[in-house]
Motif scaffolding. Structure first.
Motif, PDB file in Angstrom:
ATOM      1  N   THR A  39       0.824  -1.217   0.000  1.00 27.75           N
ATOM      2  CA  THR A  39       0.000   0.000   0.000  1.00 27.75           C
ATOM      3  C   THR A  39       0.854   1.261   0.000  1.00 27.75           C
ATOM      4  O   THR A  39       0.517   2.253  -0.670  1.00 27.75           O
ATOM      5  CB  THR A  39      -0.933   0.002   1.222  1.00 27.75           C
ATOM      6  OG1 THR A  39      -0.158  -0.184   2.425  1.00 27.75           O
ATOM      7  CG2 THR A  39      -1.956  -1.114   1.121  1.00 27.75           C
ATOM      8  N   VAL A  40       1.959   1.265   0.717  1.00 28.26           N
ATOM      9  CA  VAL A  40       2.832   2.454   0.730  1.00 28.26           C
ATOM     10  C   VAL A  40       3.447   2.682  -0.640  1.00 28.26           C
ATOM     11  O   VAL A  40       3.467   3.819  -1.158  1.00 28.26           O
ATOM     12  CB  VAL A  40       3.921   2.300   1.812  1.00 28.26           C
ATOM     13  CG1 VAL A  40       5.012   3.357   1.628  1.00 28.26           C
ATOM     14  CG2 VAL A  40       3.314   2.416   3.187  1.00 28.26           C
ATOM     15  N   VAL A  41       3.954   1.617  -1.246  1.00 31.45           N
ATOM     16  CA  VAL A  41       4.556   1.770  -2.571  1.00 31.45           C
ATOM     17  C   VAL A  41       3.521   2.252  -3.575  1.00 31.45           C
ATOM     18  O   VAL A  41       3.780   3.156  -4.391  1.00 31.45           O
ATOM     19  CB  VAL A  41       5.179   0.435  -3.025  1.00 31.45           C
ATOM     20  CG1 VAL A  41       5.598   0.502  -4.482  1.00 31.45           C
ATOM     21  CG2 VAL A  41       6.383   0.100  -2.151  1.00 31.45           C
ATOM     22  N   ASP A  46       3.329   7.675  -7.449  1.00 30.86           N
ATOM     23  CA  ASP A  46       3.128   8.845  -8.308  1.00 30.86           C
ATOM     24  C   ASP A  46       3.796  10.105  -7.759  1.00 30.86           C
ATOM     25  O   ASP A  46       4.540  10.789  -8.492  1.00 30.86           O
ATOM     26  CB  ASP A  46       1.627   9.094  -8.512  1.00 30.86           C
ATOM     27  CG  ASP A  46       1.003   8.036  -9.410  1.00 30.86           C
ATOM     28  OD1 ASP A  46       1.759   7.321 -10.100  1.00 30.86           O
ATOM     29  OD2 ASP A  46      -0.238   7.911  -9.392  1.00 30.86           O
ATOM     30  N   PRO A  47       3.586  10.495  -6.499  1.00 28.18           N
ATOM     31  CA  PRO A  47       4.249  11.715  -6.014  1.00 28.18           C
ATOM     32  C   PRO A  47       5.764  11.619  -5.992  1.00 28.18           C
ATOM     33  O   PRO A  47       6.462  12.588  -6.317  1.00 28.18           O
ATOM     34  CB  PRO A  47       3.679  11.907  -4.605  1.00 28.18           C
ATOM     35  CG  PRO A  47       3.150  10.594  -4.217  1.00 28.18           C
ATOM     36  CD  PRO A  47       2.675   9.959  -5.480  1.00 28.18           C
ATOM     37  N   LEU A  48       6.315  10.476  -5.634  1.00 25.93           N
ATOM     38  CA  LEU A  48       7.766  10.351  -5.614  1.00 25.93           C
ATOM     39  C   LEU A  48       8.338  10.384  -7.022  1.00 25.93           C
ATOM     40  O   LEU A  48       9.438  10.953  -7.252  1.00 25.93           O
ATOM     41  CB  LEU A  48       8.160   9.055  -4.904  1.00 25.93           C
ATOM     42  CG  LEU A  48       7.876   8.993  -3.393  1.00 25.93           C
ATOM     43  CD1 LEU A  48       8.295   7.648  -2.816  1.00 25.93           C
ATOM     44  CD2 LEU A  48       8.581  10.137  -2.663  1.00 25.93           C
ATOM     45  N   ALA A  49       7.616   9.798  -7.994  1.00 31.63           N
ATOM     46  CA  ALA A  49       8.081   9.883  -9.384  1.00 31.63           C
ATOM     47  C   ALA A  49       8.070  11.330  -9.863  1.00 31.63           C
ATOM     48  O   ALA A  49       8.985  11.783 -10.581  1.00 31.63           O
ATOM     49  CB  ALA A  49       7.199   9.016 -10.277  1.00 31.63           C
ATOM     50  N   ALA A  50       7.038  12.099  -9.462  1.00 30.99           N
ATOM     51  CA  ALA A  50       6.984  13.513  -9.850  1.00 30.99           C
ATOM     52  C   ALA A  50       8.118  14.301  -9.218  1.00 30.99           C
ATOM     53  O   ALA A  50       8.710  15.193  -9.844  1.00 30.99           O
ATOM     54  CB  ALA A  50       5.630  14.091  -9.447  1.00 30.99           C
ATOM     55  N   VAL A  51       8.431  13.988  -7.965  1.00 35.35           N
ATOM     56  CA  VAL A  51       9.551  14.676  -7.305  1.00 35.35           C
ATOM     57  C   VAL A  51      10.857  14.389  -8.023  1.00 35.35           C
ATOM     58  O   VAL A  51      11.703  15.274  -8.239  1.00 35.35           O
ATOM     59  CB  VAL A  51       9.624  14.242  -5.828  1.00 35.35           C
ATOM     60  CG1 VAL A  51      10.927  14.725  -5.187  1.00 35.35           C
ATOM     61  CG2 VAL A  51       8.445  14.784  -5.058  1.00 35.35           C
ATOM     62  N   MET A  52      11.080  13.153  -8.398  1.00 39.02           N
ATOM     63  CA  MET A  52      12.307  12.795  -9.087  1.00 39.02           C
ATOM     64  C   MET A  52      12.421  13.499 -10.436  1.00 39.02           C
ATOM     65  O   MET A  52      13.522  13.810 -10.905  1.00 39.02           O
ATOM     66  CB  MET A  52      12.369  11.276  -9.276  1.00 39.02           C
ATOM     67  CG  MET A  52      12.479  10.496  -7.956  1.00 39.02           C
ATOM     68  SD  MET A  52      12.437   8.705  -8.200  1.00 39.02           S
ATOM     69  CE  MET A  52      13.922   8.472  -9.163  1.00 39.02           C
ATOM     70  N   GLN A  53      11.282  13.778 -11.087  1.00 39.15           N
ATOM     71  CA  GLN A  53      11.287  14.461 -12.383  1.00 39.15           C
ATOM     72  C   GLN A  53      11.313  15.989 -12.223  1.00 39.15           C
ATOM     73  O   GLN A  53      11.453  16.716 -13.210  1.00 39.15           O
ATOM     74  CB  GLN A  53      10.055  14.048 -13.190  1.00 39.15           C
ATOM     75  CG  GLN A  53      10.052  12.569 -13.566  1.00 39.15           C
ATOM     76  CD  GLN A  53       8.753  12.152 -14.230  1.00 39.15           C
ATOM     77  OE1 GLN A  53       7.882  12.995 -14.484  1.00 39.15           O
ATOM     78  NE2 GLN A  53       8.621  10.858 -14.497  1.00 39.15           N
ATOM     79  N   GLY A  54      11.145  16.490 -11.000  1.00 39.03           N
ATOM     80  CA  GLY A  54      11.146  17.923 -10.759  1.00 39.03           C
ATOM     81  C   GLY A  54       9.884  18.619 -11.226  1.00 39.03           C
ATOM     82  O   GLY A  54       9.912  19.832 -11.501  1.00 39.03           O
TER      83      GLY A  54
END
Length: 434
Positions: A39-41, A46-54
């Motif tokens: 559930t955490v993953v 989505d938000p962590l992928a957006a952070v990594m892309q800036g």
């Protein structure tokens, strides 16, 4: 004490066993940890992928890092509530649904939380597996309706256009209801299969117990049959030995030829007795492929009478009909009655004349064996036997629904009379009278 390899692993064979497995800290802890990680993953991908892309433009009232921490805490709390499923499944369901709704309404991030309804579905599965289908259906409907109602209230309170708000309610309601209803359906199916398995195991256990009881009854019947067989064979041959010994006592001491003849006959009689006893005892240790010896019946009556005639018994036989086609059990029982009666005549009335009368009609058979009073009396201190003779004959005749009469006659002798039908019918006559 059994080793680790010899210990039988637990199996989910019934609801209680299933609950016991889930109650084990290690097993349930591993299960909850897996649910939490999934559930955490799913929630933070989505938000962590957006952070990594800036590409993150964060204008929410709560800082981004705090939201991430609250999502992780909410997932942990929701997963931990599954620990209550074995004993308190209703609380687990309500708590898991409450965690999901609190995160949606409190953090305004519904799209992040698409995995959390699956945890509610898992909790509902545990509830349905332990409750009646009607109870499971009631709780499923209650949780879905209440949760969709909360989502509708929250959506309309955000000030979004009505079309957008109700579109969200529809999509989120379906996304929530589907895993919850599916988990309930799987739980009901599981419980039904478990009940069927339990009934099948009970039927198998009952069948195994009945089979074991039948095997035990068969063993007892076989032991009784062999005991009766040994009694019949030993009684006949030992009585023959006694008759020869009585004859040896009466001969002239100087008549060596006659003594030698009697000794030879006694030795032969001993060999006959040994062979007969061996044949009877062989049933106790016969292998599955051992050839069974034919059962003696009235077709062997001439051999039986010749045996006693050779030992000095005066036997008169009258057979008034053919006995070759008699039913096997009838013919065998009649033979055993004659055998036992002749043995008793030799033991209790040595030297007396004996008559054997066999009459066969289309529906019945009558066998009568009588002896006159003995010309010499048997020694009073000799053992009288095991008492199985008349009892054994009576039991055999009883199986045919016939009657057996044994007792003294007016001439001073003894008579044994057996009457039995050639076909089975309800018993009406007493089995043994004296």
């Amino acid at each position: 004490m059994p080793t680790r390899d010899e210990q039988t692993p637990p199996r989910t064979t019934d609801t209680r066993g299933f609950t016991r497995i889930l109650s084990r800290p290690r097993a349930m802890g591993a299960f909850v940890a897996i649910v939490f990680v999934v559930t955490v993953v799913q929630s933070l991908s989505d938000p962590l992928a957006a952070v990594m892309q800036g590409d993150v433009v964060w204008d929410y009232r709560i800082p981004f890092g705090v939201v991430i921490a609250l999502v992780v805490a909410g997932c942990a709390a929701q997963s931990a509530l599954l620990l209550l499923s074995p004993r308190f499944p209703v609380i687990a369901v309500l708590g898991a649904a409450g965690c999901y709704l609190a995160l949606v309404a409190g953090l305004d991030i519904p799209r992040w939380l698409v995995a959390l309804p699956l945890v509610v579905g898992v909790a509902m599965f545990f509830l349905a597996a332990q409750r009646r289908p009607s109870v499971a259906a009631l709780w499923t409907g209650t949780v879905i309706v209440a949760s969709v109602g909360v989502l509708a209230l929250w959506s309309t309170s955000t000030g979004a256009p009505a079309a957008v708000a109700w579109s969200f309610v529809l999509s989120s309601g379906i996304a929530f209801a589907a895993p919850v209803a599916g988990g309930a359906a799987l739980g009901v199916w599981w419980a039904r299969r478990v009940r069927g398995l339990r009934r099948a195991r009970a039927d198998v256990a009952a069948a195994a117990a009945e089979q074991e009881a039948e095997l035990e009854r068969a063993r007892l019947r076989e032991r009784a049959r062999i005991a009766q067989e040994l009694h019949d064979v030993a009684g006949q041959h030992l009585a023959g030995l006694l008759s020869l010994a009585d004859a040896a006592v009466d001969i002239d001491v100087l008549d060596a030829a006659q003594a030698a003849t009697l000794i030879a006959e006694m030795r032969a009689e001993g060999r006959f007795a040994s062979a007969s006893l061996y044949a009877a005892l062989r049933d106790l240790r016969a292998e599955s492929d051992a050839r069974a010896e034919p059962t003696l019946d009235l077709r062997s009556l001439d051999d039986l009478l010749a045996y006693w005639s050779s030992r000095g018994m005066n036997v008169v036989t009258r057979v008034h009909a053919a006995v070759d086609d008699l039913p096997a059990m009838v013919s065998t029982t009649a033979y055993r009655v004659v055998q036992e009666a002749l043995t008793n005549a030799c033991k209790h009335a040595p030297g007396a004349a004996v008559s054997v009368d066999v009459r066969v009609s289309p529906t019945s058979i009558r066998v009568a064996v009588g002896n006159e009073a003995g010309r010499t009396s048997a020694a009073s201190d000799l053992p009288t036997g095991l008492g199985w003779g008349l009892t054994g004959m009576a039991e055999r005749v009883d199986l045919l629904h016939g009657s057996l009469t044994a007792g003294p006659v007016s001439t001073g002798g003894w008579a044994v009379i057996m009457e039995a039908p050639l076909t089975a019918h309800e018993p009406s006559a007493p089995v043994l009278t004296t």
